[in-house]
Scaffold this active site. Structure first.
Site, PDB file in Angstrom:
ATOM      1  N   SER A 134      38.050  40.319  40.653  1.00 58.44           N
ATOM      2  CA  SER A 134      38.789  39.070  40.816  1.00 58.44           C
ATOM      3  C   SER A 134      39.674  38.731  39.627  1.00 58.44           C
ATOM      4  CB  SER A 134      37.805  37.922  41.078  1.00 58.44           C
ATOM      5  OG  SER A 134      36.860  37.815  40.034  1.00 58.44           O
ATOM      6  N   GLU A 157      35.684  53.259  37.921  1.00 59.81           N
ATOM      7  CA  GLU A 157      36.040  52.494  36.725  1.00 59.81           C
ATOM      8  C   GLU A 157      35.674  53.255  35.459  1.00 59.81           C
ATOM      9  OE1 GLU A 157      35.677  47.947  38.525  1.00 59.81           O
ATOM     10  OE2 GLU A 157      33.959  48.857  37.543  1.00 59.81           O
TER      11      GLU A 157
END
Length: 225
Positions: free
Chosen positions: A28, A104
């Protein structure tokens, strides 16, 4: 809260300049960083190549006209900006709330300058209140789960739409409800030696800068590596 995340994401984009290979994070807060990079390409003519950390971020980047390559098409990444779920005073962190921890970490590893963008609620004295994600191969996943149960780690398979969540790499995620992780370095070492675990959400001593947005504004914390 959303405004704080946006502030951090826009600040992080200041570290991106022409000619860079840029890692685009997932989540987010990283979302706003990707949006700002897209704006700069469109309005300022920023010239970069990007690699992404999830299929979600790839879709976002493509929609913004950000040129993409796969991580295997580049040697090094100049800067990667990503979110974090918790960060302790030693710059260890928990990531993977969005389910993209493996990709990631793959992108973070060849990155010269690794930056996290967070709001101030993510700064903690000790890691562990946020459940630690552990990515496991589907074959033998129950074996790993039961091992965690015996150890008292309160495991739970991550769910989505009433079924086990499957990562972009087709693995499961087991979330560990640990409460407090007294020694993140040692615990990461323990997880690294369990067969069936692909990766875990402990990102220890990897980050170079943490951009924190709070009521007093945005500050940039430099990790002492």
């Amino acid at each position: 809260m959303e405004n704080l995340k946006k502030m951090a994401g826009i600040k992080a984009a200041e570290f991106v300049t022409d000619g860079m290979v840029v890692g685009l994070g997932t989540g987010s807060t990283a979302y706003y960083f990707v949006e700002e990079i897209g704006r700069r390409i469109k309005e300022e003519g920023l010239q970069i190549i990007a690699v992404t950390t999830s299929s979600v971020t790839s879709q976002q980047a493509e929609g913004l006209g950000i040129p993409l390559k796969s991580i295997d098409e580049v040697d090094l990444v100049d800067v990667t900006v990503d979110g974090a779920d918790e960060v302790d005073p030693n710059f260890n962190g928990i990531k993977g709330g969005g389910g993209a921890l493996l990709m990631e970490k793959v992108v973070a590893t060849p990155t010269k300058s690794y930056i996290w963008v967070v709001d101030e609620s993510k700064l903690v004295e000790k890691l562990g209140a946020f459940k630690l994600p552990v990515e496991v191969v589907q074959y033998g996943a129950e074996q790993v789960f039961r091992r965690f149960e015996r150890a008292g780690y309160k495991p739970a398979f991550r769910q989505k739409d009433g079924q086990r969540f499957v990562t972009d790499m087709k693995n499961f995620i087991i979330d560990l409800d640990l409460g407090v992780i007294e020694n993140p370095i040692e615990f990461a070492r323990e997880l690294d030696h369990i067969v069936g675990i692909v990766e875990h959400g402990l990102f220890n001593q990897m980050v170079d800068k943490v951009i924190v947005a709070g009521k007093a504004g945005v500050q940039v914390l430099e990790a002492n590596k």
